[in-house]
Design a protein around this motif. Structure first.
Motif, PDB file in Angstrom:
ATOM      1  N   CYS A  21       0.767  -1.268  -0.025  1.00 42.36           N
ATOM      2  CA  CYS A  21      -0.110   0.109  -0.158  1.00 42.36           C
ATOM      3  C   CYS A  21       0.954   1.119   0.005  1.00 42.36           C
ATOM      4  O   CYS A  21       1.658   1.446   1.007  1.00 42.36           O
ATOM      5  N   TRP A  34      -4.534  -2.595   7.825  1.00 47.90           N
ATOM      6  CA  TRP A  34      -5.287  -3.593   6.857  1.00 47.90           C
ATOM      7  C   TRP A  34      -6.377  -3.894   7.284  1.00 47.90           C
ATOM      8  O   TRP A  34      -6.536  -4.588   8.690  1.00 47.90           O
ATOM      9  N   ARG A  43     -16.703  -5.335   6.667  1.00 46.12           N
ATOM     10  CA  ARG A  43     -15.304  -5.120   6.718  1.00 46.12           C
ATOM     11  C   ARG A  43     -14.778  -5.549   8.025  1.00 46.12           C
ATOM     12  O   ARG A  43     -15.469  -4.946   8.996  1.00 46.12           O
ATOM     13  N   TRP A  45     -10.945  -5.587  10.586  1.00 48.17           N
ATOM     14  CA  TRP A  45      -9.959  -5.203  10.931  1.00 48.17           C
ATOM     15  C   TRP A  45      -8.976  -6.506  10.769  1.00 48.17           C
ATOM     16  O   TRP A  45      -9.395  -7.557  11.228  1.00 48.17           O
ATOM     17  N   TYR A  92      -8.093  -3.948   2.140  1.00 51.41           N
ATOM     18  CA  TYR A  92      -8.090  -2.517   1.915  1.00 51.41           C
ATOM     19  C   TYR A  92      -7.088  -2.015   3.000  1.00 51.41           C
ATOM     20  O   TYR A  92      -6.923  -2.528   4.326  1.00 51.41           O
ATOM     21  N   CYS A  93      -6.261  -0.909   2.574  1.00 48.87           N
ATOM     22  CA  CYS A  93      -5.295  -0.189   3.385  1.00 48.87           C
ATOM     23  C   CYS A  93      -6.036   0.977   3.628  1.00 48.87           C
ATOM     24  O   CYS A  93      -6.822   1.631   3.348  1.00 48.87           O
ATOM     25  N   ASN A  94      -5.505   1.409   5.360  1.00 45.84           N
ATOM     26  CA  ASN A  94      -6.180   2.546   5.857  1.00 45.84           C
ATOM     27  C   ASN A  94      -5.035   3.354   6.565  1.00 45.84           C
ATOM     28  O   ASN A  94      -4.403   2.667   7.088  1.00 45.84           O
ATOM     29  N   ARG A  96      -4.596   6.653   9.124  1.00 46.63           N
ATOM     30  CA  ARG A  96      -5.325   7.429  10.196  1.00 46.63           C
ATOM     31  C   ARG A  96      -4.288   8.581  10.917  1.00 46.63           C
ATOM     32  O   ARG A  96      -3.353   8.089  11.467  1.00 46.63           O
ATOM     33  N   ASN A 100      -8.835  10.019   7.881  1.00 43.69           N
ATOM     34  CA  ASN A 100      -9.079   8.692   7.805  1.00 43.69           C
ATOM     35  C   ASN A 100      -9.319   8.298   6.334  1.00 43.69           C
ATOM     36  O   ASN A 100     -10.401   8.471   5.835  1.00 43.69           O
ATOM     37  N   TRP A 102      -9.024   5.751   2.931  1.00 41.55           N
ATOM     38  CA  TRP A 102      -8.910   4.184   2.439  1.00 41.55           C
ATOM     39  C   TRP A 102      -8.426   4.034   1.029  1.00 41.55           C
ATOM     40  O   TRP A 102      -8.597   5.248   0.266  1.00 41.55           O
TER      41      TRP A 102
END
Length: 112
Positions: A21, A34, A43, A45, A92-94, A96, A100, A102
């Motif tokens: 990512c 992730w 979804r 974590w 998905y990559c996140n 923060r 926030n 995505w």
């Protein structure tokens, strides 16, 4: 910051994949995670690497997945070993911080 995931694909059970990512800007102070979403499920974590390089994992992936980051490359990774059919999902990559953000997701399919 924008995030772009890569590295997904089709793999047999027991195989490995490494997801990447890459962020459009610095992730130095961001907590990076992730997540994954399987068909028909919420979804969830998967793993976190915070801005102090501390890591944590969901019980379902502990001991099989490893999250890491390279701040110089604005990139985080998810090394996935001993993959199972139930790991099939969009990953998905996140990022923060005060934001926030995505990524668009990358498909991982584990099937024989």
């Amino acid at each position: 910051v924008q995030l772009v995931e890569s590295g997904g694909g089709l793999v047999q059970p027991g195989g490995s994949l490494r997801l990447s990512c890459t962020a459009s800007g610095s992730i130095l102070l961001a907590n990076m995670g992730w997540f994954r979403q399987a068909p028909g499920k919420q979804r969830e974590w998967v793993a976190l690497v915070d801005n102090r390089l501390d890591t944590s994992y969901a019980d379902a992936v502990k001991g099989r997945f490893t999250v890491s980051r390279d701040n110089a490359k604005n990139t985080i990774y998810l090394q996935m070993n001993s993959l199972k059919v139930e790991d099939t999902a969009v990953y998905y990559c996140n990022a923060r911080r005060w934001y926030n953000v995505w990524g668009q997701g990358t498909q991982v399919t584990v099937s024989s």
